[in-house]
Design an enzyme around this catalytic site. Sequence first.
Site, PDB file in Angstrom:
ATOM      1  N   TYR A 142       0.816  -1.212   0.000  1.00 29.94           N
ATOM      2  CA  TYR A 142       0.000   0.000   0.000  1.00 29.94           C
ATOM      3  C   TYR A 142       0.851   1.264   0.000  1.00 29.94           C
ATOM      4  O   TYR A 142       0.454   2.280  -0.563  1.00 29.94           O
ATOM      5  CB  TYR A 142      -0.919   0.023   1.226  1.00 29.94           C
ATOM      6  CG  TYR A 142      -2.168  -0.800   1.086  1.00 29.94           C
ATOM      7  CD1 TYR A 142      -2.103  -2.186   0.978  1.00 29.94           C
ATOM      8  CD2 TYR A 142      -3.417  -0.186   1.068  1.00 29.94           C
ATOM      9  CE1 TYR A 142      -3.248  -2.936   0.869  1.00 29.94           C
ATOM     10  CE2 TYR A 142      -4.570  -0.943   0.963  1.00 29.94           C
ATOM     11  CZ  TYR A 142      -4.493  -2.307   0.862  1.00 29.94           C
ATOM     12  OH  TYR A 142      -5.632  -3.052   0.750  1.00 29.94           O
ATOM     13  N   LYS A 187       4.315 -15.211   3.139  1.00 33.69           N
ATOM     14  CA  LYS A 187       4.616 -15.987   1.928  1.00 33.69           C
ATOM     15  C   LYS A 187       6.132 -16.135   1.883  1.00 33.69           C
ATOM     16  O   LYS A 187       6.811 -15.714   0.932  1.00 33.69           O
ATOM     17  CB  LYS A 187       4.048 -15.255   0.698  1.00 33.69           C
ATOM     18  CG  LYS A 187       4.099 -16.050  -0.595  1.00 33.69           C
ATOM     19  CD  LYS A 187       3.075 -17.163  -0.687  1.00 33.69           C
ATOM     20  CE  LYS A 187       3.252 -17.948  -1.969  1.00 33.69           C
ATOM     21  NZ  LYS A 187       2.379 -19.147  -2.036  1.00 33.69           N
ATOM     22  N   ASP A 219      -1.607 -18.493   1.081  1.00 35.55           N
ATOM     23  CA  ASP A 219      -2.538 -19.274   0.254  1.00 35.55           C
ATOM     24  C   ASP A 219      -3.172 -20.388   1.095  1.00 35.55           C
ATOM     25  O   ASP A 219      -4.385 -20.625   1.027  1.00 35.55           O
ATOM     26  CB  ASP A 219      -1.850 -19.830  -0.998  1.00 35.55           C
ATOM     27  CG  ASP A 219      -0.514 -20.504  -0.710  1.00 35.55           C
ATOM     28  OD1 ASP A 219       0.009 -20.367   0.411  1.00 35.55           O
ATOM     29  OD2 ASP A 219       0.012 -21.179  -1.622  1.00 35.55           O
ATOM     30  N   ASP A 243      -5.765  -7.382   4.301  1.00 33.77           N
ATOM     31  CA  ASP A 243      -6.934  -6.827   3.617  1.00 33.77           C
ATOM     32  C   ASP A 243      -7.783  -7.972   3.088  1.00 33.77           C
ATOM     33  O   ASP A 243      -9.003  -8.019   3.283  1.00 33.77           O
ATOM     34  CB  ASP A 243      -6.470  -5.919   2.472  1.00 33.77           C
ATOM     35  CG  ASP A 243      -7.635  -5.333   1.704  1.00 33.77           C
ATOM     36  OD1 ASP A 243      -8.592  -4.884   2.359  1.00 33.77           O
ATOM     37  OD2 ASP A 243      -7.594  -5.336   0.455  1.00 33.77           O
ATOM     38  N   ASP A 247     -11.503  -9.768   4.866  1.00 27.05           N
ATOM     39  CA  ASP A 247     -12.794  -9.884   4.158  1.00 27.05           C
ATOM     40  C   ASP A 247     -13.280 -11.330   4.210  1.00 27.05           C
ATOM     41  O   ASP A 247     -14.477 -11.597   4.381  1.00 27.05           O
ATOM     42  CB  ASP A 247     -12.655  -9.455   2.687  1.00 27.05           C
ATOM     43  CG  ASP A 247     -13.001  -7.989   2.476  1.00 27.05           C
ATOM     44  OD1 ASP A 247     -12.798  -7.199   3.415  1.00 27.05           O
ATOM     45  OD2 ASP A 247     -13.469  -7.635   1.368  1.00 27.05           O
TER      46      ASP A 247
HETATM   47  C1  IPM Z   1     -10.221  -1.909   3.933  1.00 27.28           C
HETATM   48  C2  IPM Z   1     -10.507  -1.394   2.558  1.00 27.28           C
HETATM   49  C3  IPM Z   1      -9.433  -0.394   2.174  1.00 27.28           C
HETATM   50  C4  IPM Z   1      -8.117  -1.113   2.162  1.00 27.28           C
HETATM   51  C5  IPM Z   1      -9.655   0.334   0.840  1.00 27.28           C
HETATM   52  C6  IPM Z   1     -11.009   0.981   0.768  1.00 27.28           C
HETATM   53  C7  IPM Z   1      -8.567   1.333   0.576  1.00 27.28           C
HETATM   54  O1  IPM Z   1     -10.614  -2.442   1.654  1.00 27.28           O
HETATM   55  O2  IPM Z   1     -10.152  -1.087   4.881  1.00 27.28           O
HETATM   56  O3  IPM Z   1     -10.064  -3.114   4.090  1.00 27.28           O
HETATM   57  O4  IPM Z   1      -7.769  -1.756   1.167  1.00 27.28           O
HETATM   58  O5  IPM Z   1      -7.410  -1.054   3.169  1.00 27.28           O
HETATM   59 MG    MG Z   2     -10.531  -4.352   2.548  1.00 26.95          MG
END
Ligand code: IPM
Ligand code: MG
Length: 354
Positions: A142, A187, A219, A243, A247
């Site tokens: 990032y 990794k 992975d 990230d 999710d």
């Molecule tokens: C998160 C989001 C952000 C990230 C985006 C919106 C920049 O996906 O907070 O997980 O990738 O960190």
């Molecule tokens: Mg995210």
Amino acid sequence: MEKRIAVIPGDGIGPEVIGETLRVLDCATQNSGLKLAYTHYLAGGCAIDEKGCPLPDETLAGAKNSDAVLLGAVGGWKWDALPSDMRPENALLGLRAGLGLFANVRPALLYGELASACPLKPSLTEGGLDIVVIRELTGGLYFGKKERGETWAYDTMRYSDEEVRRIAHVAMKTAMGRKKQVVSVDKANILESSRLWRKVMTEVAGEYPEITLSHMYVDNAAMQLVRNPKQFDVIVTENMFGDILSDEAAMITGSIGMLPSASLGAGTLGMYEPVHGSAPDIAGQGIANPLATILSAAMMLRYSLGREDIAKNIENAVRKALENGARTKDIALADEKTISTSQMAEAVIGFLEV
Ligand code: IPM
Ligand code: MG
């Protein structure tokens, strides 16, 4: 005692979920001796529209000058075609870096009442799920050097030992208050930055003799999370892997509409926001689930404002509202009655002990 809260509603469903969360906070803090002074700031797409940039100076300055930042969500289709330096997401990155928030804490909790919303077969989640993903937030791909040529582009994943060390301590301390197990995800079979990551994680774990540290390739971790999620308690990983895995962890708990997050630095200033995004497809309809933001506010009370008591009160009220059948659309089964964003907040308020 008065605490200054920088409130950044942002875009899409952000203003709706933040508005309801402030109602819950007001009720939860009355008669508590804690007074919250809110100042609202623009960030994201709305800031691009009104001020010409995603993170106006006054927003970053206001956030720095506060005790905690409460953020809704930023972004939306409307701003998708803008050049890379004008994307609403830059507001988030600027706040994270500008406030030195290197540790992102994302608890993924499967509430018993919502077990049927989990896409995994019930035998995999029996007895519930309770995982915390600790994501490094200000390094890696990032923030590494990146460049784009006509026919090529690159991003770099760079970590210093100090960056790994400080997030390792957050993971170990978190695990000390839980099952004392940490899985570090990397990794290291391919990436140099992961080899450094693994070395430093192992060193830091040595300072916590009670902690069992294990390492897992990313992975494999992605697979194990859906194969046998109950093996995880605390997961610590670098920015991009975190990230993605957060999710995934969110989804196996039923709905991303439920998950809060805290972004922490060296001091007590932190930023609190739901894991979900701005969901422009449902914005303005009053159907968004405000619980992720309400639970983020509870984390704010715990980590930045030193009020574990009020945090617990809110979390208990959320649990009771769910037990009592309160369901926004995202967490309802086909035959269940659904309620609106503000009705969900009212359900939570109804169960607060004040
Ligand atoms: C998160 C989001 C952000 C990230 C985006 C919106 C920049 O996906 O907070 O997980 O990738 O960190
Ligand atoms: Mg995210």
